[in-house]
Design an enzyme around this catalytic site. Structure first.
Site, PDB file in Angstrom:
ATOM      1  N   HIS A 141       0.754  -1.096   0.036  1.00 29.49           N
ATOM      2  CA  HIS A 141       0.027   0.103   0.043  1.00 29.49           C
ATOM      3  C   HIS A 141       0.722   1.208   0.167  1.00 29.49           C
ATOM      4  O   HIS A 141       2.078   1.080   0.081  1.00 29.49           O
ATOM      5  CB  HIS A 141      -1.094   0.160   1.091  1.00 29.49           C
ATOM      6  N   HIS A 194       3.701   1.652   2.773  1.00 25.60           N
ATOM      7  CA  HIS A 194       4.935   0.938   2.260  1.00 25.60           C
ATOM      8  C   HIS A 194       5.686   1.749   1.353  1.00 25.60           C
ATOM      9  O   HIS A 194       7.079   1.849   1.346  1.00 25.60           O
ATOM     10  CB  HIS A 194       4.552  -0.269   1.617  1.00 25.60           C
ATOM     11  N   CYS A 225       2.233 -10.577  19.414  1.00 26.21           N
ATOM     12  CA  CYS A 225       1.315 -10.184  18.711  1.00 26.21           C
ATOM     13  C   CYS A 225       1.905 -10.599  17.430  1.00 26.21           C
ATOM     14  O   CYS A 225       3.097 -10.324  16.865  1.00 26.21           O
ATOM     15  CB  CYS A 225       1.070  -8.643  18.544  1.00 26.21           C
ATOM     16  N   CYS A 233       2.629  -7.815  14.464  1.00 19.94           N
ATOM     17  CA  CYS A 233       3.634  -7.060  14.468  1.00 19.94           C
ATOM     18  C   CYS A 233       4.862  -7.994  14.776  1.00 19.94           C
ATOM     19  O   CYS A 233       6.120  -7.597  14.794  1.00 19.94           O
ATOM     20  CB  CYS A 233       3.616  -5.850  15.143  1.00 19.94           C
ATOM     21  N   CYS A 264      -2.766  -5.522  21.577  1.00 18.43           N
ATOM     22  CA  CYS A 264      -1.640  -4.844  20.937  1.00 18.43           C
ATOM     23  C   CYS A 264      -1.896  -3.419  20.546  1.00 18.43           C
ATOM     24  O   CYS A 264      -2.816  -2.983  20.408  1.00 18.43           O
ATOM     25  CB  CYS A 264      -1.411  -5.516  19.548  1.00 18.43           C
ATOM     26  N   HIS A 281      -1.948  -2.700  16.744  1.00 12.93           N
ATOM     27  CA  HIS A 281      -2.938  -3.566  15.957  1.00 12.93           C
ATOM     28  C   HIS A 281      -4.273  -3.469  16.683  1.00 12.93           C
ATOM     29  O   HIS A 281      -5.425  -3.682  16.292  1.00 12.93           O
ATOM     30  CB  HIS A 281      -2.601  -4.887  15.295  1.00 12.93           C
ATOM     31  N   LYS A 294      -4.011   5.675  10.793  1.00 12.86           N
ATOM     32  CA  LYS A 294      -2.797   4.973  10.141  1.00 12.86           C
ATOM     33  C   LYS A 294      -3.458   4.109   8.903  1.00 12.86           C
ATOM     34  O   LYS A 294      -4.323   3.424   9.084  1.00 12.86           O
ATOM     35  CB  LYS A 294      -1.833   4.193  11.167  1.00 12.86           C
ATOM     36  N   LYS A 306      -3.532  -2.458   6.596  1.00 15.51           N
ATOM     37  CA  LYS A 306      -4.372  -3.619   6.089  1.00 15.51           C
ATOM     38  C   LYS A 306      -5.378  -3.916   7.247  1.00 15.51           C
ATOM     39  O   LYS A 306      -6.566  -4.190   6.918  1.00 15.51           O
ATOM     40  CB  LYS A 306      -3.604  -4.772   5.722  1.00 15.51           C
TER      41      LYS A 306
END
Ligand code: MSP
Length: 476
Positions: free
Chosen positions: A19, A22, A129, A132, A146, A149, A292, A295
């Protein structure tokens, strides 16, 4: 800076396709790699990026996709290298952690750390997690969720091999304080120093129940912890036939993974008797509506969609111009469109088109550059050296604006008829400005820069093709 510049990015997990988040740091690294290549020579610059392919996160994703893991890894890794190619991101190597040469370097480096006496066997009891791939302690996460996440953490009790990080925390702290290992920006440096002051637990370097990974050389029941495997890519990716590029001059990473790069990675290197990187540059998050892009949140933007519609240069421009590096910032297609139509088509594109058309018309394309460009763009280099990409672009666009204003103020289209001598002088200044602008832009927007330089460096000027056609007519 010494005789070389070795720059790396984080290597992306391949559980899903790339995405824009990245892409962001890869574009930044590519801009710097191109900038230094122009400055010190292409052969003295190495730019490394790639994919992080081992671990439970990836094996779960392959399982969910119903594909053999090797096929899944190959296909997803290819999506990353394809996307970077579309964005004109040109690494010297695209490393995959499944590459055999990397696997060998990981094995050798871990054996070295063990021989040096920094590894011991122990039991880990705590939280993990998988999204990550991070261990968390009760103090980190009293709510067992987490922090990144926002998903419930897994409680683990397993036998692992540990690295004695505690032996190195003082050394790492001293090196960061003295800037022997530079951390940018200062807020991140302070954050890391305060983590080091709190004391840092030893970390597990292996996992007993993760099959998809590099077997630990001295205990093949375990695989190398995926973060340790991944960090070592910077060493394996620096080895070429002609030289070893390590130490890296610059690691570019996002703020969620600064701890890995500024504490755990230095500890691994010190345990192996290797030099530390010169600097770690930490960027912020690209956000969508303040959140943020990820995904997990489900708000991702596919870079290929934007490139197909607006072209690589425009996407690179937006990413480097819209958000101050080091901070978080929102991106959207609306913003891209506004920048495309405003700064690019009506700004730079219009300038180049007007000046070249008029020079072709009134001077029969004969180019007479002014000796000196009228706007001083020397600040651009200094801003790039300080990772202030957006300000560097602002400087360039001030020149674009001034040049466009000069065309209007001097009514260049009338001047060609009324005073050819003055027209020759002013168009010569504008052409010198355009050339200067194109040269400074080349790390950011290699395609537009090349097109402009081809036109202005020709024996005889001919009207430039539109650099930024109307959206919809943009070639993919
Ligand atoms: N695989 C690890 C990195 C290992 S490096 C030895 C990883 N992968 S990741 O795919 O989750 O993230 C890769 C990089 O992309 C990180 O630097 C991360 O901060 C960055 N980004 C992921 N989402 C992002 C945004 N929304 N915005 C900006 N950068 C983002 O972590």
């Amino acid at each position: 800076m010494d005789d070389k510049f070795y720059i790396t990015t984080a290597i992306d997990y391949i559980n899903a396709k790339p995405h824009i988040g990245h892409a962001y740091e890869k574009v930044a690294a590519d801009v710097l790699a191109r900038f230094y290549a122009e400055k010190i020579g292409k052969d003295k610059v190495r730019f490394l990026t790639g994919t992080d392919e081992h671990g439970a996160k990836i094996s779960k994703a392959a399982e969910a996709a119903g594909e053999p893991i090797e096929d899944f890894a190959r296909e997803t890794a290819a999506k990353f290298s394809f996307a970077w190619d579309q964005l004109n991101i040109n690494p010297d190597r695209f490393i995959r952690t499944t590459d055999p040469d990397h696997v060998q370097v990981v094995e050798e480096l871990l054996l070295k750390i063990k021989d040096n006496g920094y590894v011991y066997e122990g039991e880990y009891e705590g939280y993990y997690c998988t999204a990550c791939e991070t261990f968390y302690t009760e103090t980190d996460v009293p709510d067992h969720v987490c922090p990144i996440h926002k998903t419930p953490l897994e409680l683990l009790k397993e036998k692992n091999w540990f690295l004695k990080i505690s032996e190195f925390t003082d050394t790492i702290r001293t090196k960061i304080e003295s800037d022997e290992l530079k951390i940018w920006p200062i807020e991140r440096k302070n954050e890391i120093l305060s983590l080091l002051k709190q004391g840092f637990n030893d970390i597990a370097i292996s996992r007993p129940n993760v099959k998809w990974g590099i077997p630990l050389p001295w205990d093949t029941e375990q695989t190398v912890y995926v973060w340790v495997d991944a960090l070592i890519n910077y060493i394996s990716g620096g080895k070429t036939e002609s030289r070893d590029w390590w130490p890296a001059d610059l690691h570019i990473v996002g703020k969620d993974i600064s701890k890995f790069h500024c504490i755990i990675w230095p500890a691994i290197l010190l345990a192996a008797g290797l030099e530390l990187p010169k600097s770690v540059v930490v960027h912020g998050y690209l956000t969508v509506g303040g959140e943020k892009m990820s995904k997990t949140v489900g708000n991702v933007i596919d870079p290929n969609d934007w490139v197909a519609k607006y072209g690589a240069d425009a996407v690179r421009y937006l990413l480097m111009r819209e958000v101050a590096f080091g901070q978080d910032g929102d991106v959207s297609e609306e913003k891209l469109k506004t920048r495309y139509e405003g700064d690019l088509a009506n700004g730079l594109g219009n300038l180049v088109s007007r000046v070249t058309t008029l020079v072709e018309k009134f001077l029969d394309g004969k180019i007479q550059f002014a000796d000196k460009a009228p706007y001083d763009l020397s600040e651009v280099d200094r801003l790039l050296e300080k990772y202030s990409f957006h300000q560097a672009l602002q400087e360039i666009w001030n020149a674009v604006k001034n040049a466009n204003e000069s065309v209007d103020y001097n009514k260049l289209w009338e001047l060609g008829k009324s005073d050819l001598e003055k027209f020759t002088i002013i168009s010569g200044e504008l052409l010198a400005a355009i050339k200067d602008i194109a040269e400074k832009l080349s790390p950011f927007m290699p395609e537009a820069s090349k097109k402009i330089l081809t036109v202005v460096n020709a024996e005889k000027i001919t009207k430039a093709e539109p650099l930024f056609p109307r959206i919809g007519e943009v070639k993919s």
